[in-house]
Design an enzyme around this catalytic site. Structure first.
Site, short mmCIF file in Angstrom:
data_model
loop_
_atom_site.label_atom_id
_atom_site.label_comp_id
_atom_site.label_asym_id
_atom_site.label_seq_id
_atom_site.Cartn_x
_atom_site.Cartn_y
_atom_site.Cartn_z
N CYS A 2 0.85 -1.18 0.00
CA CYS A 2 0.00 0.00 0.00
C CYS A 2 0.89 1.24 0.00
O CYS A 2 1.96 1.25 0.58
CB CYS A 2 -0.94 0.12 1.21
SG CYS A 2 -2.07 -1.26 1.38
N ARG A 27 3.31 0.02 -5.28
CA ARG A 27 3.17 -0.59 -3.95
C ARG A 27 1.84 -1.34 -3.79
O ARG A 27 1.58 -1.95 -2.76
CB ARG A 27 3.26 0.49 -2.86
CG ARG A 27 4.59 1.21 -2.87
CD ARG A 27 4.60 2.29 -1.81
NE ARG A 27 4.50 1.70 -0.50
CZ ARG A 27 5.54 1.30 0.22
NH1 ARG A 27 6.75 1.42 -0.26
NH2 ARG A 27 5.36 0.77 1.41
N TRP A 74 -2.87 -2.52 -1.64
CA TRP A 74 -2.55 -3.91 -1.93
C TRP A 74 -3.32 -4.70 -0.88
O TRP A 74 -3.00 -4.65 0.30
CB TRP A 74 -1.05 -4.14 -1.81
CG TRP A 74 -0.62 -5.50 -2.25
CD1 TRP A 74 -0.40 -5.92 -3.53
CD2 TRP A 74 -0.34 -6.63 -1.41
NE1 TRP A 74 -0.01 -7.23 -3.53
CE2 TRP A 74 0.04 -7.70 -2.25
CE3 TRP A 74 -0.38 -6.85 -0.03
CZ2 TRP A 74 0.38 -8.95 -1.77
CZ3 TRP A 74 -0.03 -8.10 0.47
CH2 TRP A 74 0.33 -9.14 -0.41
N ASN A 100 -1.18 2.05 5.92
CA ASN A 100 -0.37 1.00 5.29
C ASN A 100 0.15 0.12 6.41
O ASN A 100 0.77 0.62 7.35
CB ASN A 100 0.81 1.64 4.53
CG ASN A 100 1.83 0.61 4.09
OD1 ASN A 100 1.49 -0.55 3.87
ND2 ASN A 100 3.07 1.02 3.96
N GLY A 101 -0.10 -1.19 6.31
CA GLY A 101 0.36 -2.11 7.35
C GLY A 101 -0.72 -3.11 7.66
O GLY A 101 -1.67 -3.27 6.88
N GLU A 487 17.79 -16.32 -10.15
CA GLU A 487 17.34 -14.94 -10.28
C GLU A 487 16.58 -14.74 -11.61
O GLU A 487 15.56 -14.07 -11.67
CB GLU A 487 18.56 -14.00 -10.17
CG GLU A 487 18.32 -12.55 -10.53
CD GLU A 487 17.23 -11.86 -9.72
OE1 GLU A 487 16.73 -12.41 -8.73
OE2 GLU A 487 16.82 -10.75 -10.14
N LYS A 491 12.72 -13.56 -12.23
CA LYS A 491 12.39 -12.40 -13.06
C LYS A 491 11.33 -12.77 -14.09
O LYS A 491 10.35 -12.08 -14.29
CB LYS A 491 13.66 -11.91 -13.75
CG LYS A 491 13.82 -10.46 -13.90
CD LYS A 491 14.42 -9.74 -12.72
CE LYS A 491 13.73 -9.99 -11.40
NZ LYS A 491 14.47 -9.51 -10.27
N GLU A 494 7.80 -13.53 -12.50
CA GLU A 494 7.04 -12.42 -11.91
C GLU A 494 6.47 -11.46 -12.94
O GLU A 494 5.42 -10.88 -12.72
CB GLU A 494 7.82 -11.70 -10.80
CG GLU A 494 8.98 -10.84 -11.22
CD GLU A 494 9.64 -10.13 -10.02
OE1 GLU A 494 10.85 -9.94 -10.06
OE2 GLU A 494 8.94 -9.77 -9.05
N HIS A 510 18.60 -36.19 -11.56
CA HIS A 510 18.06 -36.77 -10.33
C HIS A 510 16.57 -36.49 -10.20
O HIS A 510 16.01 -36.57 -9.11
CB HIS A 510 18.83 -36.24 -9.12
CG HIS A 510 20.28 -36.61 -9.16
ND1 HIS A 510 20.73 -37.86 -8.84
CD2 HIS A 510 21.36 -35.91 -9.57
CE1 HIS A 510 22.04 -37.91 -9.01
NE2 HIS A 510 22.45 -36.73 -9.46
N LYS A 607 6.01 -3.59 -4.75
CA LYS A 607 7.45 -3.36 -4.74
C LYS A 607 8.06 -3.63 -3.38
O LYS A 607 9.07 -4.28 -3.26
CB LYS A 607 7.74 -1.92 -5.18
CG LYS A 607 9.22 -1.56 -5.21
CD LYS A 607 9.92 -2.27 -6.33
CE LYS A 607 11.38 -1.90 -6.42
NZ LYS A 607 12.11 -2.88 -7.25
O1 M6R Z 1 13.12 -4.29 -1.03
P1 M6R Z 1 13.70 -5.66 -0.86
O2 M6R Z 1 15.03 -5.80 -1.55
O3 M6R Z 1 13.78 -6.09 0.57
O4 M6R Z 1 12.69 -6.63 -1.59
C1 M6R Z 1 12.88 -8.02 -1.55
C2 M6R Z 1 11.99 -8.74 -2.53
O5 M6R Z 1 10.65 -8.49 -2.25
C3 M6R Z 1 12.28 -8.30 -3.98
O6 M6R Z 1 13.61 -8.50 -4.31
C4 M6R Z 1 11.39 -9.10 -4.96
O7 M6R Z 1 11.76 -10.44 -4.96
C5 M6R Z 1 11.49 -8.48 -6.35
N1 M6R Z 1 10.18 -8.18 -6.85
C6 M6R Z 1 12.13 -9.37 -7.37
O8 M6R Z 1 12.23 -8.76 -8.60
#
Ligand code: M6R
Length: 612
Positions: A2, A27, A74, A100-101, A487, A491, A494, A510, A607
């Site tokens: 949020c 967010r 969110w 937010n929270g 990684e 990417k 997501e 395996h 984010k």
């Molecule tokens: O702000 P942060 O680095 O703590 O965030 C951690 C993860 O939420 C963040 O890296 C997430 O996995 C990304 N969306 C990946 O692209």
């Protein structure tokens, strides 16, 4: 999750608030809403969906109020709907609140308030807050100037969980009260006006001077002033912090999407991160740490703890930490680490990586390590973020604001910074001198090589066009390349919603090889000279089962064997992920574009994950 924004000044609040919400949409984008104080009292406008829906609501242009609060959601408690959208009001419509929270004890508070005659109209946890404020406001028989503040403070002390709140009240049209606990919130100081936001970039075009709040510090904002109070309502002094980020760095600068812009910003982000710690022919300097050889010799273990992409940066760093410093290094997912009674003591050094500095699980893991007596270092991209205020020491990546939900430049900057940190430790310990000299040269060459790597985008775009309709894509690598496989798979999934998985290439036979069938796409990463032949053999195993293959490598391999080979510049194996990940960031980006998806704001994601 949020995003919240607030404005108090002399201008119409609504356009400023909507502008801020658009920047904070990363967010959360389940609903958006705004509340202003108008001549006839509090007004609320809100709707399900994106900020654009709010912007198009009839009557939004007629709002004249110069004080207002706003929210982009969110969803946590209650489905995305108009009723569950913020702002929320109390039953008497005297207070308007954005939050937010998560309020963990909201059921208990709801029962208490219901027993006291209050009615609830949403399924949110937030709706208890304005009603609780109203409850305390009505209980207070005084008429003093701090009545509003006292009511907010009393309500907040009853809340369990996390919150960043903005509250306005029809009886106090010149004031807004804000407070935070375990959720981000900053105040931007303007000239005859003040701004509030969940993050700095959203209001960077209005001011560069910010007040940063600690937990349970209350602020009464008026257009010309900001008064700060601790949780006992004693007044406290606060200095502003000037943020050097350029406002245009929070804009798209002609790129179609923030993600693409951020991918192309990597040479600069990496150069600036290197420049903050290393110059040619010099030692690595981390003045913030000032560690001694004696201290480093006393460390029994290094823990690197983070979530998502930041955790993947930790996996890359494990290798260099162990090799250069000869200290056992473990990498852990913050949300797992917290609940498994980790063996941490005063001789453990714990390093927490968080781009946003607001990830709830990472912050909680840090608090746990502190309780157990360990030294804590936060690595963040955001000056003054919550994690940096919790840690004993903070060091920063210099990637500039990262807006796209999918992290790119923050990851490569984190890997650079962690490598420099390993060098700093090793130099103090007097270890690995030869390796370090060459590694430093390779690090200083990185920005140029990242630039070179970015030139391959057309070939990758064409490959993406061929495979964007697939349902499964696999990423394989060994050693350090396996961390890049992870990684890259993250990417891709997501932002493209394609099922993507990564495996250590040697582990394939395996079990996972059962998934390989004709025409499936497999991506191999091969940068470690010691492992390249082995990985080629593993890739052959999938080719013989009909897989299409894309290879990212800096080694000499027989290109004819594969459908596409992307050559990247050679560099030290410790830092090769910084180059090998780039074609795969672009691959994910172009697949998402081919599918016509919203690259910067993928579904269900936000984010910064400020809830556990
Ligand atoms: O702000 P942060 O680095 O703590 O965030 C951690 C993860 O939420 C963040 O890296 C997430 O996995 C990304 N969306 C990946 O692209």
């Amino acid at each position: 999750m949020c995003g919240i924004v607030g404005y108090i000044g002399t201008k119409k609040a609504s356009p400023i608030l909507i502008n801020g919400l658009i920047r904070l949409e990363y967010r959360g984008y389940d609903s958006a809403g705004i509340s202003t104080i108008e001549k006839d009292g509090l007004s609320i406008m809100k709707d399900k969906g994106r900020v654009n829906n709010l912007y198009n609501l009839p009557g939004i242009d007629d709002l004249e109020g110069t004080i207002g609060i706003a929210h982009t959601r969110w969803a946590t408690h209650g489905k995305p709907s108009k009723e569950n959208s913020h702002p929320h009001m109390d039953n008497s419509k005297a207070f308007s609140v954005v939050h937010n929270g998560i309020i963990e004890n909201y059921n208990e508070l709801k029962k208490f308030l219901t027993d006291n005659g209050y009615t609830f109209y949403s399924q949110t946890d937030t709706e208890v807050i304005p009603n609780l404020i109203h409850y305390y406001y009505e209980k207070d028989n005084t008429n003093d100037d701090n009545k509003f503040l006292k009511a907010v403070k009393n309500a907040c002390l009853d809340l369990k969980g996390s919150f960043a709140l903005e509250v306005i009240c029809k009886d106090f049209p010149e004031n807004m009260i804000v407070v935070r606990k375990d959720s981000p919130l900053v105040i931007g100081k303007g000239n005859g006006e003040n701004y509030v936001s969940s993050d700095i970039p959203a209001i960077l075009s209005f001011t560069k001077d910010f007040y940063l709040l600690n937990d349970l510090e209350f602020v009464i904002l008026s257009k010309n002033d900001a008064k700060f109070y601790d949780k006992d309502l004693n007044m406290i002094e606060k200095e502003t912090k000037t943020i050097e980020w350029n406002a245009s760095s929070a804009e798209k600068d002609g790129f179609e999407d923030f993600m693409l812009k951020e991918i192309y910003e990597q040479p600069t982000a990496i150069r600036e991160t290197i420049g903050s710690k290393l110059n040619e022919n010099s030692k690595c300097e981390f003045d913030e740490l000032n560690f001694t050889k004696e201290y480093l010799n006393s460390i029994n273990k290094i823990y690197i703890i983070a979530c998502g992409t930041a955790m993947h940066a930790g996996l890359v760093a494990k290798n260099v930490m162990e090799k250069l410093c000869k200290i056992q290094t473990e990498v852990d997912i913050a949300s797992e680490f917290r609940y498994r009674e980790p063996l941490v003591d005063k001789n453990t050094l714990s390093i927490f990586i968080s781009q946003s500095g607001e990830t709830a699980d990472t912050i909680a893991a840090l608090k746990l390590c502190k309780e157990k007596g360990a030294k804590t270092i936060a690595i963040s991209n955001v000056i003054g973020s919550s994690i940096t205020r919790e840690a004993h020491y903070s060091i920063y990546t210099h990637a500039g604001p990262e807006i796209a939900v999918a992290s790119t430049k923050a990851y490569t900057s984190q890997v650079v910074l962690l490598t420099l940190l390993a060098i700093y430790f090793a130099e103090i310990l007097g270890n690995s001198k030869d390796i370090i000299e060459n590694l430093k040269k390779d690090i200083l060459d990185l920005p140029k090589k990242v630039d070179e790597t970015l030139k391959d985008s057309e070939i990758i775009k064409n490959f993406a066009k061929k495979v964007y309709q697939e349902h499964d894509i696999f990423f394989l690598g060994r050693g350090i390349d396996e961390t890049v496989a992870r990684e890259s798979a993250l990417k891709l999934k997501e932002i493209s919603y394609i099922h993507a998985d990564s495996y250590p290439a040697g582990e394939l036979k395996h079990g996972p090889i059962a998934l390989i069938e004709k025409d499936i796409t497999v991506i191999g990463i091969m940068t470690d000279p010691k492992l390249v032949d082995k990985t080629v053999s593993n890739i052959q195993e999938v080719i013989s089962r009909g897989a299409k293959t894309l290879i990212v490598t800096n080694q000499k391999i027989d290109s004819k064997m594969f459908d596409l080979v992307i050559k990247i510049p050679e560099t030290n194996a410790f830092i090769s992920p910084i180059l090998s990940v780039i074609p795969l960031q672009l691959f994910a980006y172009y697949i998402s574009k081919e599918k016509g998806l919203d690259v910067d704001k993928p579904r269900n994601l936000a984010k910064s994950v400020t809830v556990e």
